[in-house]
Scaffold this motif. Sequence first.
Motif, mmCIF file in Angstrom:
data_model
loop_
_atom_site.group_PDB
_atom_site.id
_atom_site.type_symbol
_atom_site.label_atom_id
_atom_site.label_comp_id
_atom_site.label_asym_id
_atom_site.label_seq_id
_atom_site.Cartn_x
_atom_site.Cartn_y
_atom_site.Cartn_z
ATOM 1 N N ASN A 282 65.607 51.678 20.424
ATOM 2 C CA ASN A 282 65.818 53.255 20.437
ATOM 3 C C ASN A 282 64.881 53.985 21.231
ATOM 4 O OD1 ASN A 282 67.436 52.288 18.269
ATOM 5 N ND2 ASN A 282 66.246 52.895 16.429
ATOM 6 N N HIS A 283 63.898 53.481 21.610
ATOM 7 C CA HIS A 283 62.981 54.148 22.600
ATOM 8 C C HIS A 283 62.758 53.586 24.176
ATOM 9 C CE1 HIS A 283 61.716 55.594 18.668
ATOM 10 N NE2 HIS A 283 61.557 56.924 19.184
ATOM 11 N N GLU A 284 64.071 52.972 24.347
ATOM 12 C CA GLU A 284 64.099 52.383 25.675
ATOM 13 C C GLU A 284 63.877 53.250 26.813
ATOM 14 O OE1 GLU A 284 67.064 49.002 28.180
ATOM 15 O OE2 GLU A 284 67.641 49.986 26.177
ATOM 16 N N GLU A 285 64.397 54.438 26.730
ATOM 17 C CA GLU A 285 64.143 55.431 27.568
ATOM 18 C C GLU A 285 62.911 55.783 27.916
ATOM 19 O OE1 GLU A 285 63.979 57.834 23.972
ATOM 20 O OE2 GLU A 285 65.270 56.367 24.839
ATOM 21 N N VAL A 286 61.789 55.620 27.019
ATOM 22 C CA VAL A 286 60.448 55.773 27.266
ATOM 23 C C VAL A 286 59.855 54.715 27.999
ATOM 24 C CG1 VAL A 286 58.217 55.959 25.829
ATOM 25 C CG2 VAL A 286 60.284 57.025 24.946
ATOM 26 N N ILE A 287 60.232 53.391 27.805
ATOM 27 C CA ILE A 287 59.789 52.283 28.597
ATOM 28 C C ILE A 287 60.259 52.466 29.994
ATOM 29 C CG2 ILE A 287 59.948 49.761 28.555
ATOM 30 C CD1 ILE A 287 60.852 49.586 25.716
ATOM 31 N N ILE A 288 61.473 52.701 30.134
ATOM 32 C CA ILE A 288 61.992 53.000 31.414
ATOM 33 C C ILE A 288 61.227 54.142 32.244
ATOM 34 C CG2 ILE A 288 63.855 53.553 33.015
ATOM 35 C CD1 ILE A 288 65.717 52.200 30.649
ATOM 36 N N GLU A 289 61.085 55.316 31.587
ATOM 37 C CA GLU A 289 60.207 56.574 32.117
ATOM 38 C C GLU A 289 58.692 56.019 32.547
ATOM 39 O OE1 GLU A 289 58.192 60.483 30.773
ATOM 40 O OE2 GLU A 289 59.843 59.593 29.504
ATOM 41 N N PHE A 290 58.038 55.311 31.735
ATOM 42 C CA PHE A 290 56.794 54.983 32.032
ATOM 43 C C PHE A 290 56.721 53.758 33.050
ATOM 44 C CE2 PHE A 290 56.048 57.791 28.772
ATOM 45 C CZ PHE A 290 54.594 58.357 28.664
ATOM 46 N N PHE A 291 57.582 53.080 32.804
ATOM 47 C CA PHE A 291 57.772 51.772 33.941
ATOM 48 C C PHE A 291 58.005 52.350 35.263
ATOM 49 C CE2 PHE A 291 59.793 48.623 36.287
ATOM 50 C CZ PHE A 291 58.853 47.382 36.110
ATOM 51 N N VAL A 292 58.867 53.056 35.426
ATOM 52 C CA VAL A 292 59.136 53.776 36.690
ATOM 53 C C VAL A 292 58.029 54.684 37.293
ATOM 54 C CG1 VAL A 292 60.680 55.317 38.142
ATOM 55 C CG2 VAL A 292 61.700 53.645 36.357
ATOM 56 N N THR A 293 57.354 55.593 36.572
ATOM 57 C CA THR A 293 56.399 56.318 36.710
ATOM 58 C C THR A 293 55.087 55.502 37.135
ATOM 59 O OG1 THR A 293 57.093 57.938 35.080
ATOM 60 C CG2 THR A 293 54.864 58.249 35.941
ATOM 61 N N SER A 294 54.941 54.334 36.551
ATOM 62 C CA SER A 294 53.754 53.531 36.972
ATOM 63 C C SER A 294 53.870 53.082 38.484
ATOM 64 C CB SER A 294 53.591 52.475 36.209
ATOM 65 O OG SER A 294 54.458 51.403 36.473
ATOM 66 N N GLN A 295 54.892 52.999 38.937
ATOM 67 C CA GLN A 295 55.381 52.545 40.320
ATOM 68 C C GLN A 295 54.893 51.079 40.499
ATOM 69 O OE1 GLN A 295 53.792 55.590 42.948
ATOM 70 N NE2 GLN A 295 55.857 56.704 42.776
ATOM 71 N N THR A 296 54.584 50.253 39.348
ATOM 72 C CA THR A 296 53.952 49.022 39.521
ATOM 73 C C THR A 296 55.086 47.870 39.849
ATOM 74 O OG1 THR A 296 53.996 48.504 37.143
ATOM 75 C CG2 THR A 296 51.915 49.775 37.929
ATOM 76 N N LYS A 297 55.870 48.025 39.076
ATOM 77 C CA LYS A 297 57.112 47.023 39.223
ATOM 78 C C LYS A 297 56.625 45.663 38.705
ATOM 79 C CE LYS A 297 60.548 47.523 41.271
ATOM 80 N NZ LYS A 297 62.048 47.898 40.854
ATOM 81 N N ASN A 298 55.740 45.965 37.658
ATOM 82 C CA ASN A 298 55.091 44.825 37.061
ATOM 83 C C ASN A 298 55.513 44.232 35.506
ATOM 84 O OD1 ASN A 298 53.061 42.913 35.708
ATOM 85 N ND2 ASN A 298 51.609 43.392 37.928
ATOM 86 N N PHE A 299 56.580 43.607 35.403
ATOM 87 C CA PHE A 299 56.841 43.163 34.159
ATOM 88 C C PHE A 299 56.122 42.233 33.122
ATOM 89 C CE2 PHE A 299 60.836 43.868 36.790
ATOM 90 C CZ PHE A 299 61.322 44.782 35.985
ATOM 91 N N ARG A 300 55.169 41.757 33.752
ATOM 92 C CA ARG A 300 54.159 41.108 33.190
ATOM 93 C C ARG A 300 53.436 41.942 32.459
ATOM 94 N NH1 ARG A 300 51.262 36.931 36.415
ATOM 95 N NH2 ARG A 300 53.118 35.996 36.580
ATOM 96 N N VAL A 301 52.868 43.039 33.043
ATOM 97 C CA VAL A 301 51.925 44.100 32.402
ATOM 98 C C VAL A 301 52.834 44.729 31.219
ATOM 99 C CG1 VAL A 301 50.862 46.330 32.439
ATOM 100 C CG2 VAL A 301 50.351 44.446 34.215
ATOM 101 N N LEU A 302 54.109 45.055 31.474
ATOM 102 C CA LEU A 302 54.937 45.663 30.564
ATOM 103 C C LEU A 302 55.262 44.587 29.263
ATOM 104 C CD1 LEU A 302 56.976 47.734 29.386
ATOM 105 C CD2 LEU A 302 58.854 46.529 30.871
#
Length: 678
Positions: A282-302
């Motif tokens: 239900n909060h997938e948009e929060v995950i996407i927002e912070f993942f993109v903002t981080s500019q890490t492209k790091n799924f392991r950290v996610l």
Amino acid sequence: MNYITDSIINYVKKDKTNYAVLLNGSWGSGKTYFWENTLRPEIEKIKIDGKKLNVVYISLYGVKTLEEVNKKIFLENLKNVIPQKNRYYLKLKKVLDFTKKKNIDKSLSELGKIIFSLDITGMSYVSKLYKSKVQFENFINFKNVVLCFDDLERTDIALTQILGYINNFVERDGTKVIIISNEKEISEKHSSENLELKTLVSLYLSNLETKNNSSQSIEKESSSSDSMIIKNKKKLFGEKNDYKRIKEKLIGKTFTYEPNDFEIINQLINEYSGDYKEYIKNHEEVIIEFFVTSQTKNFRVLKHALDDFELIHSKFIEYKYSDQKNILIDYFRFTLACSFEVKTGVMGNEEFAELNSSESFSTAFIMYEFTKSKKSKPDSYINTFVNKYYPNSNIHKDQIFFKFIEILVRNGVFYNELFKKETDSIVRKSKRVLPDYIRLLGDFRSLSNEEFDKITIEIFSKLKDGKVSFIHYRQAFLFYRHFIEKGLFNKDYEEVEVALSTGLILSGKRSQYKENLDDFLRPLITEEEDPCLYYFQNEIININENLEKEMHKDEVSNLMNLFQSNYEVFSEKLLSEFYSVPIFYYYVDINNFFESLLQIPNSDTHSLRKLLEKKYNQNEKNIKDIENLKLLKNKIDEHVCNNNINLKNYLLNELSKTLEECIKKLEKVKQQKDEAEA
């Protein structure tokens, strides 16, 4: 990623190949996840001559020798061919049957080594196998085996050595080999190997070139020698040489893994279940927002962040905070942001470790915002963090920083009590109306013109009369000075400074000790940076120290009475209730304590040494005791020097030596603290 899957499947199915394939991608991009969840299952469906392939996955991370790789391959292969639920002797029988069926001549002698090296009653067979001196490469048949080597760039084996080793499987055994790695890091790793030898060879070659070119002047030779050495090093040992040569021989195809962010995030969410899966979905948009903002492209950290938040989510429900939905989403946001910053090593993230609470976070943010023009310094890490992840936040209304989450992300430890303490505090704050001085000293931009004019006058009057807690006076002066600079408050600096100085003294007289004062004073200002702010800061610290002294005065006095009347209770309290209380700082009558010391039994004098060693073992809270400990040591030394030797004086002399060690430890801690604050 279908084209990568299809291409690698075709490679595995192909009858004869003499090359390996490389799955290339940046760290944390999800290469291993792609292997485990997509590639491997597809490969395991393949049958060659009616038989399923045996897929062996090996991580080379931290591996130091080829022998260790052989053992890893053997044990992984053994795990695949022997059911884990079988008993020990059945496992060995399975291994024996396996070798007979495969006609592996060399493996029989090696199997004998294994059997006779094992102790059924001792450690597990895997541990014994790993320590036994067996030529594991002779034990494995690589027909119908697919080898996957992951983390190539993170092995401790020389690059040329490990690639040559892998090449043997391809050329000698015809094995299908898939390598997973970050090719950029491979090149960087190779260029850093044997630097001393490479430099010496390059220097030798450079000297030869210089001698052969006699037309150059000595001055020119000297000025260009460094660049010539670097040029020759790149020419001889650059990434385009050894690695490229071996890669061209070993790697037939390279596939660069660049996943679709949204697809991977959706896959990660689907790994969870129940209420937690529903919440993060239900909060997938929060995950996407912070993942993109981080500019890490790091799924392991996610993935780490989602795992950490799963624990927080479960505790939130367990402690019956489920109705506090706004708090939970704030926890979710900070878990994501903190994880991307800490786990990818963003410069400056260590500042979080120095903060103790949300208050210290907001204070640090505000102090920088209102002093940066005077400092002429770039943005602080905390301000950069807020502007990056929370650009539209109100630093006082919005909860951003949570200490229990920072500890969980950084150290992997979840403190239940800290979690409850922080959550209960937020719940209490949400139910109360903010005082006007808090609204003014942090949220003034949201006030109407009428409210601002009214509140600035009323709060100034309260500050002048000492009716605001002393901890707010530094920040109050900072804000009123800002208001005067911007023409928002019709008084001059001197009047405000005098009024607040007077009010601070009055406030201190009617206040109580503030245990977490640091939360309201970070970052500390030096006198050179801002003399006026430094004055208020210093006065606040002094007031709090005096309040602490008064608070502990009677308690410490009672403790010292026990020193002579009931030493057993004294020693128990000293290392429990008073372990972090600088008792000698509060108990200033060293002469009286020394006289008591002369009266106690020798056994208690000896015991006191051990107590002080434990209490002053680099405990920062006891730094204030340094000066009085020195006075006590001098009193003891003077007494021992002026009196004949006896057992008591011998024990006092030993106590003096202990005090000296305690003082050194405390001074070292003080120095480290001062350097950290500088």
